[in-house]
Design a protein around this motif. Sequence first.
Motif, PDB file in Angstrom:
ATOM      1  N   GLY A 206       0.663  -1.194  -0.452  1.00 35.56           N
ATOM      2  CA  GLY A 206       0.116  -0.143   0.013  1.00 35.56           C
ATOM      3  C   GLY A 206       0.857   1.529  -0.576  1.00 35.56           C
ATOM      4  N   PHE A 207       2.416   1.288  -0.505  1.00 38.66           N
ATOM      5  CA  PHE A 207       3.083   2.314   0.128  1.00 38.66           C
ATOM      6  C   PHE A 207       2.784   3.339  -1.634  1.00 38.66           C
ATOM      7  CE2 PHE A 207       6.819   4.267  -1.223  1.00 38.66           C
ATOM      8  CZ  PHE A 207       7.272   5.226   0.137  1.00 38.66           C
ATOM      9  N   SER A 208       2.391   3.623  -2.487  1.00 39.62           N
ATOM     10  CA  SER A 208       2.110   3.948  -3.775  1.00 39.62           C
ATOM     11  C   SER A 208       0.791   5.168  -3.156  1.00 39.62           C
ATOM     12  CB  SER A 208       2.264   3.242  -4.627  1.00 39.62           C
ATOM     13  OG  SER A 208       0.511   2.772  -4.195  1.00 39.62           O
ATOM     14  N   VAL A 209      -0.247   3.889  -3.044  1.00 35.72           N
ATOM     15  CA  VAL A 209      -1.605   4.673  -2.703  1.00 35.72           C
ATOM     16  C   VAL A 209      -1.068   5.678  -1.089  1.00 35.72           C
ATOM     17  CG1 VAL A 209      -3.080   3.279  -0.664  1.00 35.72           C
ATOM     18  CG2 VAL A 209      -3.807   4.676  -1.952  1.00 35.72           C
ATOM     19  N   ILE A 269      -8.329   2.898   0.975  1.00 32.53           N
ATOM     20  CA  ILE A 269      -7.272   1.985  -0.283  1.00 32.53           C
ATOM     21  C   ILE A 269      -6.272   1.383   0.836  1.00 32.53           C
ATOM     22  CG2 ILE A 269      -6.142   1.724  -1.990  1.00 32.53           C
ATOM     23  CD1 ILE A 269      -8.719   3.791  -2.485  1.00 32.53           C
ATOM     24  N   ARG A 270      -5.218   2.172   1.252  1.00 32.90           N
ATOM     25  CA  ARG A 270      -3.713   1.676   2.316  1.00 32.90           C
ATOM     26  C   ARG A 270      -4.894   0.759   3.209  1.00 32.90           C
ATOM     27  NH1 ARG A 270      -1.435   4.808   6.581  1.00 32.90           N
ATOM     28  NH2 ARG A 270      -2.611   6.237   6.939  1.00 32.90           N
ATOM     29  N   ARG A 271      -5.244   1.173   3.726  1.00 32.44           N
ATOM     30  CA  ARG A 271      -5.583   0.480   5.223  1.00 32.44           C
ATOM     31  C   ARG A 271      -6.183  -1.906   4.231  1.00 32.44           C
ATOM     32  NH1 ARG A 271      -2.729   2.603   8.596  1.00 32.44           N
ATOM     33  NH2 ARG A 271      -4.000   4.917   9.665  1.00 32.44           N
ATOM     34  N   THR A 290      -8.314  -3.707  -4.986  1.00 34.52           N
ATOM     35  CA  THR A 290      -8.905  -2.880  -3.722  1.00 34.52           C
ATOM     36  C   THR A 290      -9.872  -1.766  -4.120  1.00 34.52           C
ATOM     37  OG1 THR A 290      -6.062  -4.085  -3.177  1.00 34.52           O
ATOM     38  CG2 THR A 290      -8.197  -2.229  -1.744  1.00 34.52           C
ATOM     39  N   VAL A 291      -9.332  -1.185  -5.124  1.00 37.63           N
ATOM     40  CA  VAL A 291     -10.564  -0.950  -5.666  1.00 37.63           C
ATOM     41  C   VAL A 291     -11.737  -0.567  -6.026  1.00 37.63           C
ATOM     42  CG1 VAL A 291     -11.197   1.694  -7.020  1.00 37.63           C
ATOM     43  CG2 VAL A 291      -8.747   1.273  -5.748  1.00 37.63           C
ATOM     44  N   ARG A 292     -11.270  -1.950  -6.704  1.00 34.48           N
ATOM     45  CA  ARG A 292     -12.843  -2.296  -7.335  1.00 34.48           C
ATOM     46  C   ARG A 292     -13.464  -3.403  -5.637  1.00 34.48           C
ATOM     47  NH1 ARG A 292      -9.502  -4.042 -11.036  1.00 34.48           N
ATOM     48  NH2 ARG A 292      -9.041  -5.926 -10.947  1.00 34.48           N
ATOM     49  N   ALA A 293     -13.270  -3.668  -5.139  1.00 40.63           N
ATOM     50  CA  ALA A 293     -13.346  -4.971  -4.070  1.00 40.63           C
ATOM     51  C   ALA A 293     -14.091  -3.730  -2.592  1.00 40.63           C
ATOM     52  CB  ALA A 293     -12.461  -5.420  -3.238  1.00 40.63           C
ATOM     53  N   GLY A 298     -19.184  -1.852  -1.236  1.00 40.14           N
ATOM     54  CA  GLY A 298     -20.510  -0.543  -0.545  1.00 40.14           C
ATOM     55  C   GLY A 298     -20.873   0.658  -1.477  1.00 40.14           C
ATOM     56  N   GLY A 299     -19.749   0.396  -2.954  1.00 37.41           N
ATOM     57  CA  GLY A 299     -19.839   1.516  -3.473  1.00 37.41           C
ATOM     58  C   GLY A 299     -18.831   2.594  -3.157  1.00 37.41           C
ATOM     59  N   TRP A 300     -19.809   3.784  -3.581  1.00 40.34           N
ATOM     60  CA  TRP A 300     -18.592   5.124  -2.876  1.00 40.34           C
ATOM     61  C   TRP A 300     -18.716   5.310  -1.628  1.00 40.34           C
ATOM     62  CZ3 TRP A 300     -20.540   9.219  -0.288  1.00 40.34           C
ATOM     63  CH2 TRP A 300     -22.426   9.416  -0.665  1.00 40.34           C
ATOM     64  N   ARG A 301     -19.920   4.988  -0.715  1.00 44.79           N
ATOM     65  CA  ARG A 301     -19.480   5.308   0.858  1.00 44.79           C
ATOM     66  C   ARG A 301     -18.518   4.388   1.344  1.00 44.79           C
ATOM     67  NH1 ARG A 301     -24.450   7.528   2.312  1.00 44.79           N
ATOM     68  NH2 ARG A 301     -26.062   7.282   1.087  1.00 44.79           N
ATOM     69  N   GLY A 302     -18.497   3.142   0.202  1.00 46.68           N
ATOM     70  CA  GLY A 302     -16.311   2.515   0.894  1.00 46.68           C
ATOM     71  C   GLY A 302     -15.763   3.072   1.121  1.00 46.68           C
ATOM     72  N   PHE A 303     -15.766   4.077   0.603  1.00 44.02           N
ATOM     73  CA  PHE A 303     -14.257   4.757   0.448  1.00 44.02           C
ATOM     74  C   PHE A 303     -14.673   5.795   1.808  1.00 44.02           C
ATOM     75  CE2 PHE A 303     -14.380   3.160  -3.866  1.00 44.02           C
ATOM     76  CZ  PHE A 303     -13.177   3.025  -4.026  1.00 44.02           C
TER      77      PHE A 303
END
Length: 334
Positions: A206-209, A269-271, A290-293, A298-303
Amino acid sequence: MSPNVSTARRDKQSFHYIIRSGLAGGIAGCVAKTVVAPLDRVKILFQASNPDYRKYAGSLRGAFCAGVQIYREGGVRGLFQGHSATLLRIFPYAAIKFMAYDQVHHMLMPTRAQETNARRFLAGAISGTMSVCVTYPLDVIRVRMAFQTKSPSQYGISGSPTFTQVLKHIYNEPTQPTPTLRVGSVPVMNTKNLLDRFPILKFYRGFSVTIAGMIPYAGVSFLSWGFLRARFLPPDKAGHRPPTPIADLAIGAVSGLLAQTASYPFEVIRRRMQVGGITRPDRWLRLDETVRAIWQCGGWRGFYVGLAIGYLKIVPMTAVSFAVWQGTKRLLDV
């Protein structure tokens, strides 16, 4: 360059100034993290979608219930699980971040007339990026320690994991072959071969993100801090601002709220990527999957899962951090 500016530059770039500046930042980071450690653990469990606590995610009441469950199962020690790794990471992280900010700020803005919002943002982004590069492996270890709950055996660690146990576990995590990447017709080493050859890279999940998220977080945080202080705490005729602990707390709180809002999706995303060795030990989780999952779950709320507790944590943490940083600098005559 005027003599006063030249003298100030020499003073701020002296060894003693840099050490005291770093010490003030390290102390500020440790105090702030200790204040919000229980909230930090709950937030990590939510962000990483821990199966034992997923049902509580999404509300402040759920965060409270999660904290109660942690306390019932592990007492006060459970609320502070992973905090030793946090302190081990946060002291050098905060020391480097605040020390670098002092130096970069002075190089980009040696006089108040040269202070602009763009330069404030750039100074914060540079200092935050430098601190992350040095301390990121410690962050991965403390997230793993905080993620661990009542079913440790499935992760190969018995009981509440220690720093050393998690360190060894990450280093020895197995990796599975992945399709070999190519640049044109030239094959590039696949992930398994890369990790087998350089196991230290396992500590950079997760370093890049993280870097992508640190730029808006640190940039917005220091931009807000500098702008609000310039707007509401103008210097006196001698060029000094009066000691204002309450104002430091208030400005730090607003800065933390704005920074958290700007960077939170990157943090989620990093976590997820950092705990990938636990949730998906058979393979290396890529950024795109990871983004797709997260989106599929949860859709946008998942972020933004755990954002409410993120505010509950980051606002007092940033407020305390900036206030203690300023207070310690005054004590150390920085």
